[in-house]
Design a protein around this motif. Sequence first.
Motif, PDB file in Angstrom:
ATOM      1  N   ASN A 171       0.849  -1.068   0.090  1.00  0.00           N
ATOM      2  CA  ASN A 171      -0.120   0.116   0.121  1.00  0.00           C
ATOM      3  C   ASN A 171       0.767   1.241  -0.032  1.00  0.00           C
ATOM      4  O   ASN A 171       0.377   2.411   0.443  1.00  0.00           O
ATOM      5  CB  ASN A 171      -1.092   0.020   1.112  1.00  0.00           C
ATOM      6  CG  ASN A 171      -2.017  -1.026   1.263  1.00  0.00           C
ATOM      7  OD1 ASN A 171      -2.487  -1.518   0.021  1.00  0.00           O
ATOM      8  ND2 ASN A 171      -2.429  -1.499   2.160  1.00  0.00           N
ATOM      9  N   THR A 172       2.256   1.212  -0.279  1.00  0.00           N
ATOM     10  CA  THR A 172       2.946   2.350  -0.292  1.00  0.00           C
ATOM     11  C   THR A 172       3.443   2.504  -1.766  1.00  0.00           C
ATOM     12  O   THR A 172       3.661   1.786  -2.457  1.00  0.00           O
ATOM     13  CB  THR A 172       4.151   2.283   0.463  1.00  0.00           C
ATOM     14  OG1 THR A 172       4.860   1.096   0.298  1.00  0.00           O
ATOM     15  CG2 THR A 172       3.599   2.070   2.117  1.00  0.00           C
ATOM     16  N   ASP A 229       8.032   3.153   3.876  1.00  0.00           N
ATOM     17  CA  ASP A 229       8.285   1.892   4.423  1.00  0.00           C
ATOM     18  C   ASP A 229       9.692   1.322   4.444  1.00  0.00           C
ATOM     19  O   ASP A 229      10.423   1.252   3.562  1.00  0.00           O
ATOM     20  CB  ASP A 229       7.529   0.913   3.314  1.00  0.00           C
ATOM     21  CG  ASP A 229       7.214  -0.416   3.581  1.00  0.00           C
ATOM     22  OD1 ASP A 229       7.965  -0.796   4.584  1.00  0.00           O
ATOM     23  OD2 ASP A 229       6.626  -1.128   3.000  1.00  0.00           O
ATOM     24  N   ARG A 230      10.157   0.939   5.621  1.00  0.00           N
ATOM     25  CA  ARG A 230      11.447   0.795   5.847  1.00  0.00           C
ATOM     26  C   ARG A 230      11.809  -0.633   5.315  1.00  0.00           C
ATOM     27  O   ARG A 230      12.849  -0.686   4.953  1.00  0.00           O
ATOM     28  CB  ARG A 230      11.569   0.716   7.520  1.00  0.00           C
ATOM     29  CG  ARG A 230      13.019   0.283   8.062  1.00  0.00           C
ATOM     30  CD  ARG A 230      13.825   1.446   7.746  1.00  0.00           C
ATOM     31  NE  ARG A 230      15.285   1.191   8.377  1.00  0.00           N
ATOM     32  CZ  ARG A 230      16.130   1.994   8.408  1.00  0.00           C
ATOM     33  NH1 ARG A 230      15.918   3.240   7.864  1.00  0.00           N
ATOM     34  NH2 ARG A 230      17.539   1.666   8.839  1.00  0.00           N
ATOM     35  N   GLN A 231      10.845  -1.522   5.003  1.00  0.00           N
ATOM     36  CA  GLN A 231      10.905  -2.683   4.297  1.00  0.00           C
ATOM     37  C   GLN A 231      11.670  -2.461   2.923  1.00  0.00           C
ATOM     38  O   GLN A 231      12.370  -3.293   2.401  1.00  0.00           O
ATOM     39  CB  GLN A 231       9.662  -3.432   4.318  1.00  0.00           C
ATOM     40  CG  GLN A 231       9.934  -4.985   3.523  1.00  0.00           C
ATOM     41  CD  GLN A 231       8.678  -5.910   3.457  1.00  0.00           C
ATOM     42  OE1 GLN A 231       7.747  -5.478   3.977  1.00  0.00           O
ATOM     43  NE2 GLN A 231       8.736  -7.031   3.108  1.00  0.00           N
TER      44      GLN A 231
END
Length: 181
Positions: free
Chosen positions: A36-37, A54-56
Motif C-alpha cells: 500500500n505504499t 516503508d522501511r522494508q
Amino acid sequence: DAGHDWFELLDKLLQSELHIQPTTMTKGVYTWKKSNTISYVALATDDIMLVTTDRQNYTILCQTLNKYFEYTTNTGSQIQFLNLRIFQSHQGISIDQNMYIENNILRPYWKQKYDNQQIPYQSTPYPTDPEFEHTSFWVFPLQGNSLKTEIKKQGGSLVHWVGELLHIATHSRPDLSYSTM
C-alpha cells in the motif's frame, strides 16, 4: 560513455529485479508501488536516493544492491544528495544548498580575504565611484605570472566563481540567476 553505461545497468537492475518503474516525466526518477505504499527512487550519476515511508522497501533495495555493488548508505532526517541538503521535520521537508554555498563559495573566498572574520555586508562587490571605473577601463588585462598570482590571491578565477554561482542558480536557487547572468 561510462556514465551512460552505469545508468543503463542501474535502470535494468531496478526494473527487472525490483519491478520499479521509470516515470514518463524525468529520466532517472522511478516509482515503486509495493503493497500500500508508493516509494520514489532518483538516480544521478553514482548517487541513488530512495524516498519512502516503508522501511522494508529500504531493506529490500539495500539487499538487492549488495548482490552487485559495494556502497555506502545514509538515512535520517537530514541527508545530502547532489549538493542539496534535504531536511525532514514534523513541519515538512526543506531542500537547500546552504552547506554547498558555505563550503564552496563563502569559506574559500571570504575566509581567505577576511581571515575568518564575520563576512561584511556589501550591496555590490565593486566600488561604484566613477574614478574606479575610469581606472579599470584603462588597465590592461593581467597575463602570465601576475594573472596566476591574482587567481591564487582571489581563491579562483572569475570563470570559477561564476561557475559556482551558476551551479547554485540552476540547481536550487533560481533567485540567484539574475545576479549571476
